[in-house]
Design an enzyme around this catalytic site. Structure first.
Site, PDB file in Angstrom:
ATOM      1  N   ILE A 104       0.638 -10.389 -13.774  1.00  0.00           N
ATOM      2  CA  ILE A 104       0.273  -9.532 -12.010  1.00  0.00           C
ATOM      3  C   ILE A 104       1.508  -8.695 -11.551  1.00  0.00           C
ATOM      4  O   ILE A 104       2.870  -8.899 -12.242  1.00  0.00           O
ATOM      5  CB  ILE A 104      -0.024 -11.292 -11.511  1.00  0.00           C
ATOM      6  N   CYS A 105       1.076  -7.949 -10.717  1.00  0.00           N
ATOM      7  CA  CYS A 105       2.048  -7.414 -10.201  1.00  0.00           C
ATOM      8  C   CYS A 105       1.739  -6.925  -8.868  1.00  0.00           C
ATOM      9  O   CYS A 105       1.039  -7.743  -7.897  1.00  0.00           O
ATOM     10  CB  CYS A 105       1.957  -6.155 -11.060  1.00  0.00           C
ATOM     11  N   ARG A 106       1.421  -5.623  -8.102  1.00  0.00           N
ATOM     12  CA  ARG A 106       1.321  -5.085  -7.184  1.00  0.00           C
ATOM     13  C   ARG A 106      -0.509  -5.114  -7.253  1.00  0.00           C
ATOM     14  O   ARG A 106      -0.774  -5.687  -5.936  1.00  0.00           O
ATOM     15  CB  ARG A 106       2.317  -4.411  -6.247  1.00  0.00           C
ATOM     16  N   MET A 111      -1.119  -9.226  -7.174  1.00  0.00           N
ATOM     17  CA  MET A 111      -0.417  -9.774  -5.723  1.00  0.00           C
ATOM     18  C   MET A 111      -1.784  -9.508  -4.278  1.00  0.00           C
ATOM     19  O   MET A 111      -1.391  -9.681  -3.042  1.00  0.00           O
ATOM     20  CB  MET A 111       0.989  -9.342  -5.414  1.00  0.00           C
ATOM     21  N   GLY A 128      -2.329  -3.511  -9.989  1.00  0.00           N
ATOM     22  CA  GLY A 128      -2.417  -4.094 -11.709  1.00  0.00           C
ATOM     23  C   GLY A 128      -1.773  -3.566 -12.614  1.00  0.00           C
ATOM     24  O   GLY A 128      -2.487  -3.385 -13.527  1.00  0.00           O
TER      25      GLY A 128
END
Length: 108
Positions: free
Chosen positions: A58-60, A86, A62
């Site tokens: 996961i990141c901010r 996120m 995608g």
């Protein structure tokens, strides 16, 4: 090449979650229990990622997690990208996050 991906609501309970955002983003708010390795550090720290289990990346939003998922899968891992990151986890679905400090957790 297709990249395995899931929505935030499809992540199994107790799954291994790898957060590849920057340090300040992770400190502001992250999924409780998530492993944190910045995308740029992944080629050096990949040995810390579980090799024999699915890893949900996961990141901010995608993009970075998609890059990390491709790299991990190219190197023998079972990585799955979390669509929407996120933003989808907390902002869209209201799922819980914790901060790395005393302040209220938020998605940076």
């Amino acid at each position: 090449m297709s990249i395995p991906s899931v929505s935030v609501t499809e992540i199994p309970q107790g799954a291994n979650i790898l957060d590849v955002r920057e340090d300040d983003e992770f400190a502001a708010g992250h999924i409780d229990g998530a492993q944190h390795i910045r995308l740029g550090d992944l080629p050096v720290r990949y040995g810390e990622v579980p090799l024999d289990e699915d890893v949900y990346v996961i990141c901010r939003s995608g993009g970075r997690s998609r890059q990390a998922t491709m790299w991990l899968n190219d190197n023998g891992f079972d990585a799955i990208n979390v669509d929407g990151g996120m933003g989808a986890w907390n902002l869209d679905h209201g799922l819980p996050i914790v901060s790395g400090g005393d302040g209220e957790a938020w998605v940076k």
